[in-house]
Design a protein around this motif. Structure first.
Motif, short mmCIF file in Angstrom:
data_model
loop_
_atom_site.label_atom_id
_atom_site.label_comp_id
_atom_site.label_asym_id
_atom_site.label_seq_id
_atom_site.Cartn_x
_atom_site.Cartn_y
_atom_site.Cartn_z
N LYS A 95 0.85 -1.18 0.00
CA LYS A 95 0.00 0.00 0.00
C LYS A 95 0.89 1.23 0.00
CE LYS A 95 -0.52 0.46 4.99
NZ LYS A 95 -1.36 0.28 6.18
N SER A 96 0.33 2.35 -0.36
CA SER A 96 1.08 3.60 -0.40
C SER A 96 0.10 4.74 -0.37
CB SER A 96 1.93 3.66 -1.66
OG SER A 96 2.49 4.95 -1.80
N SER A 97 0.51 5.85 0.24
CA SER A 97 -0.31 7.06 0.12
C SER A 97 0.54 8.19 -0.45
CB SER A 97 -0.94 7.43 1.47
OG SER A 97 0.05 7.57 2.45
N ALA A 98 1.47 7.79 -1.34
CA ALA A 98 2.43 8.76 -1.89
C ALA A 98 1.92 9.39 -3.18
CB ALA A 98 3.78 8.08 -2.12
N THR B 167 5.69 6.78 1.97
CA THR B 167 4.63 6.88 2.96
C THR B 167 3.58 5.82 2.71
OG1 THR B 167 2.81 8.24 3.81
CG2 THR B 167 3.63 8.81 1.63
N GLY B 168 3.38 4.97 3.71
CA GLY B 168 2.42 3.88 3.55
C GLY B 168 0.99 4.34 3.71
N GLU B 169 0.78 5.31 4.63
CA GLU B 169 -0.60 5.70 4.91
C GLU B 169 -0.76 7.11 5.45
OE1 GLU B 169 -2.00 2.92 7.83
OE2 GLU B 169 -0.80 3.81 9.42
N HIS B 170 0.32 7.81 5.75
CA HIS B 170 0.17 9.16 6.30
C HIS B 170 0.02 10.22 5.22
CE1 HIS B 170 2.21 7.94 10.37
NE2 HIS B 170 1.07 7.33 10.16
N GLY B 171 0.40 9.89 4.00
CA GLY B 171 0.25 10.84 2.90
C GLY B 171 1.48 11.70 2.71
#
Lengths: 455, 455
Positions: free
Chosen positions: A182-185, B411-415
């Motif tokens: 997963k990623s939020s990049a 960043t996996g989930e913090h953005g």
């Protein structure tokens, strides 16, 4: 700025790997669609990402359309060269590049077919589950956001791609995603290119999620007195959260077709075909619960099998249903259309579609991946009778309108191409304009698969 | 074309629902980040999509920045008003609009928090699983592609959103997706807006997938002699395909912190916290298999509980770990950073990070959603000592470099926000430029959350 100038430049670069032979052009004009054939001006056979990039740069320079090509299993005219240009045949980029068993992922070139990949994975204990029926290429499956029989459990291509390598319209090469789960990049570029049908870039590499081969698999089939019973059994199964790996509907016309074509002996009734994956205990437990639901809805002749050869025969039959249906009316053109509705509306959508087809007088078996609310009608048309094509198009049109009215989509898994483009404005409203803005940002000259998907 | 002119126009439109009070500005300058506070010029409280659209039109007209706001749980400075402008506080758009139990979906406004939603769903037998710890708003969770403890089983926000309503920079309102479970009808605009951190549009409605409340839930905790043992147990569990609903790592420093803060009596060792969802039979079967893995890797004090109150205490403790860690060093600033690597690289990534933190002398417990390869370091910094902030930033920098080198993400989930923007070029290469092109196509004046995410 002409196609001939582009072809000259491409020929200098690719030599014999740019083909203008009539047979090659004809071959790449064909797919599983009902649209008239529109051949490209040439077919290019790149062998690397660098070559794709160079081809794109040359085509950008000369304003030459570029249409990516897998194995031609598209149903909605995605590969038609409506403005001419080159067909980019990805079949020579067909290597499995890297299997990372510990992370359960694999990097492949776009020309690898799903069956070839699973053959290669056999000894690893892993498999790639997405199964649209046809032995499509993974590049084509990514580009159309394919799904199929197993999406009810494993999701669609959207859910099983970790990252892509893409060549943009100007020849830039980008990599989207990482191998992390997963990623939020930032913006989800991977998702943007999945389902973009070759209009935003050319997919040159795909990192796929793999799944463990299930310890136990059990598959089965049963007949229902009424199609309502079959559909209601599906709805209840999904609402109860039973983790079906496959749950497929065949109406009685489809059952007759596969009996004739594949030597099956199904009763001439609506059927469900199904499969469970898991541990031996969980499969047995789920099978028992599913059996109760089926019985409650008038299912009979319920048969399970754990034997691989029985399963293979069952799903080969299902995958050949398209050809079996074609064989019902030799020489007929087939218009196969595809909608997907919320599961609570499935019975209504199937029933109204069925009545509409019956009233039309056209042969049109209904079958589909009903666990997702997704089903197809395969309308058989006499090519010598233009009014039948009009009738078929009108039926397909009403299916889409019905789907949109019920909160569904104009296409569950076949994509937009030429066939569903007319519905994009009604499905997406101003969102379709937004798609056009995105297209324009990445391909301002419109050389990537022109005439498809976007406004 | 000035912010004051925009504020005048907005005040005429919104009356008292445009606030310029100091306390309101200060409140909306704060979040969970370590970045200095950057307050907006005003806070707007819209009550409908139409109002958001009108606000966007006024702000577009005057070139005024607009920053969406949930409840301020962001860690990477997403909501900082780096160029001033208005904060769009979505807290008054907090209605659950429509629960469709039969289709297992729900339509909500963005200001609904995840706990409020689950409260509302309680009687339906359904629940919304995504759990980032904080009681964030669903709008904020969508905008940052949040995940958390349950992503290992249920996926992230990307996997649980069927559709969105979005107000664009020019005030147009679009709806993305449908209520069908899948679609191949064009570009995946839903995925494009998820994780776009308010830079492409304002999310005004979300259609979420729901899941059936599990028949049986069992949760537990166990201690390990070494962090390697704990991490290796996780890797083996994931590779074996055990369907853990949660599998969380706390290092010994985190264990000490929660003992102090929440009155727990954990041994001062690395721990795994875990949960299984399913039928009573499958949970028992999976628990037994997981128990064997844990024992093989030196886990002990293995305890399961099926009692809801035990589980509640366990996860409340986990969710408060951030505050427990903060309490280790009263008055400290906290820099919480987040990376995610392929599972096969998890042990190496944790080990190197741990050694690096130990060598720095800063307190920095490590904990995380290790089933996804995702973990956090919470670095505690004396605000009076600027060199500690430098040390913390250098540690965070090396964590990201390590993650990228191991095939992971920054960043996996913090953005991204402000905190990870410097890494976007190295993670995405030219893909970051592509993100900039998309941003420019949809928000050419750059009024949506300027200074964040894109180039």
């Amino acid at each position: 700025m002409t196609i001939p100038a582009a072809l000259d430049a491409l020929e200098t670069f690719l030599g014999q790997r740019l083909s203008r032979s009539k047979s090659d052009l004809a071959l790449h004009a064909r797919s599983e669609t009902h649209f008239p054939e529109m051949p490209p001006d040439a077919v290019a056979y790149p062998e690397s990402t660098e070559e794709v990039s160079r081809i794109m740069k040359l085509c950008a320079e000369h304003g030459c359309p570029v249409i990516a090509w897998g194995v031609g299993t598209s149903l909605e005219g995605h590969t038609a060269a409506v403005e001419g240009g080159i067909c980019l045949d990805m079949s020579r980029m067909n290597r499995v590049l890297e299997i990372q068993a510990a992370d359960m992922d694999v990097r492949v070139q776009p020309g690898v077919t799903r069956e070839a990949l699973n053959e290669e994975l056999r000894a690893t204990g892993l498999f790639f589950p997405i199964d649209p029926g046809a032995n499509a290429t993974l590049g084509g499956m990514a580009a159309t956001r394919a799904s199929g029989t197993t999406a009810v459990r494993y999701g669609t291509m959207r859910d099983n791609i970790l990252g892509l390598e893409v060549v943009l319209a100007d020849g830039r090469v980008i990599r989207t995603g990482t191998r992390a789960r997963k990623s939020s990049a930032g913006y989800d570029l991977t998702a943007l290119f999945i389902g973009s049908e070759g209009t935003l870039g050319i997919i040159t590499e795909i990192t796929l999620r793999l799944h463990g081969q299930p310890e136990a698999i059990s598959a089965g089939v049963c007949a229902f007195e009424s199609f309502q019973g079959a559909v209601e059994a599906v709805i209840e199964t999904i609402q109860m959260g039973l983790p079906m790996a496959r749950i497929e509907f065949l109406d009685e016309a489809s059952a007759i077709a596969v009996n004739d074509y594949a030597g099956m002996v199904f009763p001439e009734k609506p059927h469900l075909l199904f499969e469970l994956h898991g541990s031996p205990e969980s499969v047995a437990e789920d099978a028992a619960r599913f059996g109760e639901i089926v019985t409650d809805h008038g299912g009979s002749g319920f048969e399970w099998s754990d034997r691989a050869e029985d399963r293979k025969a069952l799903w080969a039959m299902r995958h050949n249903a398209f050809y079996a249906i074609k064989a019902l009316r030799p020489g007929a053109l087939t218009l196969v259309t595809d909608i997907c509705v919320p599961i609570s509306r499935l019975a209504q959508a199937v029933e109204e579609t069925r009545e509409d087809i019956l009233a039309s007088g056209l042969p049109g078996p209904i079958l589909g991946h009903v666990g997702d609310g997704n089903f197809h009608a395969a309308l058989l048309i006499d090519p010598a009778n233009p009014s039948e094509m009009e009738t078929a198009k009108a039926l397909s049109h009403r299916m889409v309108e019905r789907s949109l009215a019920l909160g569904g989509t104009a296409t569950g898994e076949h994509g937009v191409g030429l066939g569903k483009r007319a519905y994009m404005a009604s499905e997406h409203g101003d969102g379709w304009e937004v798609m056009g803005q995105l297209k324009n940002a990445l391909d301002p000259a419109g050389i990537l698969n022109p005439g498809k998907l976007v406004p």
